[in-house]
Design a protein around this motif. Structure first.
Motif, PDB file in Angstrom:
ATOM      1  N   ASP A  60       0.595  -1.212   0.160  1.00  0.00           N
ATOM      2  CA  ASP A  60       0.056   0.009   0.234  1.00  0.00           C
ATOM      3  C   ASP A  60       0.913   1.322   0.098  1.00  0.00           C
ATOM      4  O   ASP A  60       0.393   2.308  -0.111  1.00  0.00           O
ATOM      5  N   GLY A  61       2.195   1.120   0.031  1.00  0.00           N
ATOM      6  CA  GLY A  61       2.931   2.257  -0.163  1.00  0.00           C
ATOM      7  C   GLY A  61       3.572   2.700   1.076  1.00  0.00           C
ATOM      8  O   GLY A  61       4.153   3.931   1.139  1.00  0.00           O
ATOM      9  N   PHE A  62       3.611   2.152   2.067  1.00  0.00           N
ATOM     10  CA  PHE A  62       4.436   2.535   3.389  1.00  0.00           C
ATOM     11  C   PHE A  62       5.592   1.997   3.355  1.00  0.00           C
ATOM     12  O   PHE A  62       5.851   0.844   3.086  1.00  0.00           O
ATOM     13  N   TYR A  78       6.335   4.425   8.085  1.00  0.00           N
ATOM     14  CA  TYR A  78       6.415   5.686   7.644  1.00  0.00           C
ATOM     15  C   TYR A  78       6.005   5.848   6.109  1.00  0.00           C
ATOM     16  O   TYR A  78       5.890   5.023   5.424  1.00  0.00           O
ATOM     17  N   GLU A  79       5.705   7.198   5.785  1.00  0.00           N
ATOM     18  CA  GLU A  79       5.496   7.415   4.433  1.00  0.00           C
ATOM     19  C   GLU A  79       6.625   7.145   3.513  1.00  0.00           C
ATOM     20  O   GLU A  79       7.451   7.820   3.867  1.00  0.00           O
ATOM     21  N   PHE A  80       6.515   6.406   2.393  1.00  0.00           N
ATOM     22  CA  PHE A  80       7.578   6.000   1.804  1.00  0.00           C
ATOM     23  C   PHE A  80       8.311   7.194   0.843  1.00  0.00           C
ATOM     24  O   PHE A  80       9.617   7.365   0.706  1.00  0.00           O
ATOM     25  N   THR A  81       7.493   7.965   0.496  1.00  0.00           N
ATOM     26  CA  THR A  81       7.971   9.022  -0.398  1.00  0.00           C
ATOM     27  C   THR A  81       8.650   9.993   0.489  1.00  0.00           C
ATOM     28  O   THR A  81       9.957  10.647  -0.025  1.00  0.00           O
ATOM     29  N   SER A  82       8.100  10.570   1.477  1.00  0.00           N
ATOM     30  CA  SER A  82       8.734  11.608   2.431  1.00  0.00           C
ATOM     31  C   SER A  82       9.493  11.048   3.471  1.00  0.00           C
ATOM     32  O   SER A  82      10.311  11.874   3.973  1.00  0.00           O
ATOM     33  N   THR A  84       8.176  10.508   6.300  1.00  0.00           N
ATOM     34  CA  THR A  84       7.577  10.995   7.505  1.00  0.00           C
ATOM     35  C   THR A  84       7.011   9.829   8.282  1.00  0.00           C
ATOM     36  O   THR A  84       6.292   8.951   7.957  1.00  0.00           O
ATOM     37  N   SER A  85       7.448   9.782   9.636  1.00  0.00           N
ATOM     38  CA  SER A  85       7.118   8.787  10.648  1.00  0.00           C
ATOM     39  C   SER A  85       5.706   8.861  10.952  1.00  0.00           C
ATOM     40  O   SER A  85       5.150  10.041  11.312  1.00  0.00           O
ATOM     41  N   LEU A  86       4.868   7.955  10.624  1.00  0.00           N
ATOM     42  CA  LEU A  86       3.548   7.654  10.990  1.00  0.00           C
ATOM     43  C   LEU A  86       3.151   7.120  12.406  1.00  0.00           C
ATOM     44  O   LEU A  86       2.082   7.269  12.871  1.00  0.00           O
ATOM     45  N   LEU A 105      -1.757   3.324  12.807  1.00  0.00           N
ATOM     46  CA  LEU A 105      -1.743   4.069  11.463  1.00  0.00           C
ATOM     47  C   LEU A 105      -3.003   3.909  10.952  1.00  0.00           C
ATOM     48  O   LEU A 105      -3.677   5.053  10.419  1.00  0.00           O
TER      49      LEU A 105
END
Length: 107
Positions: A60-62, A78-82, A84-86, A105
């Protein structure tokens, strides 16, 4: 008030795995459309089930990192592209860390 283990597992099944329950039974439609008994699936207890959660999050892209720390395990989602820790969770077992991070999440 904390969530019960069953509530966490059901949330992971529906919101992470995107499985659908078969009417009011303990059976769910899995990835391949086959019915399976959800009472046999518990990512909080079973590391193989927890890795299914990790793979689905990655699909799902994480980004998901799991590693042992001095006192147990850590799971960061985390958000894979940025980057950013979720969710960043410590627990005594890898499967608890994974399940609780995934739960944070989606809950």
């Amino acid at each position: 008030m904390g969530m019960t283990e069953l509530q966490i597992v059901l949330t992971l099944a529906t919101k992470v795995m995107e499985w659908k329950r078969y009417e009011e039974t303990d059976f769910w439609y899995g990835d391949n459309g086959n019915l399976f008994n959800s009472s046999l699936w518990n990512p909080l207890q079973n590391i193989a089930d927890a890795w299914q959660v990790v793979e689905k999050l990655r699909t799902d892209g994480f980004g998901v990192n799991v590693f042992g720390s001095g006192t147990g395990f850590n799971c960061e989602v985390y958000e894979f592209t940025s980057g950013t820790s979720l969710a960043d969770i410590d627990a005594s077992t890898a499967q608890e860390a994974i399940s609780n991070a995934a739960y944070k999440l989606v809950a």
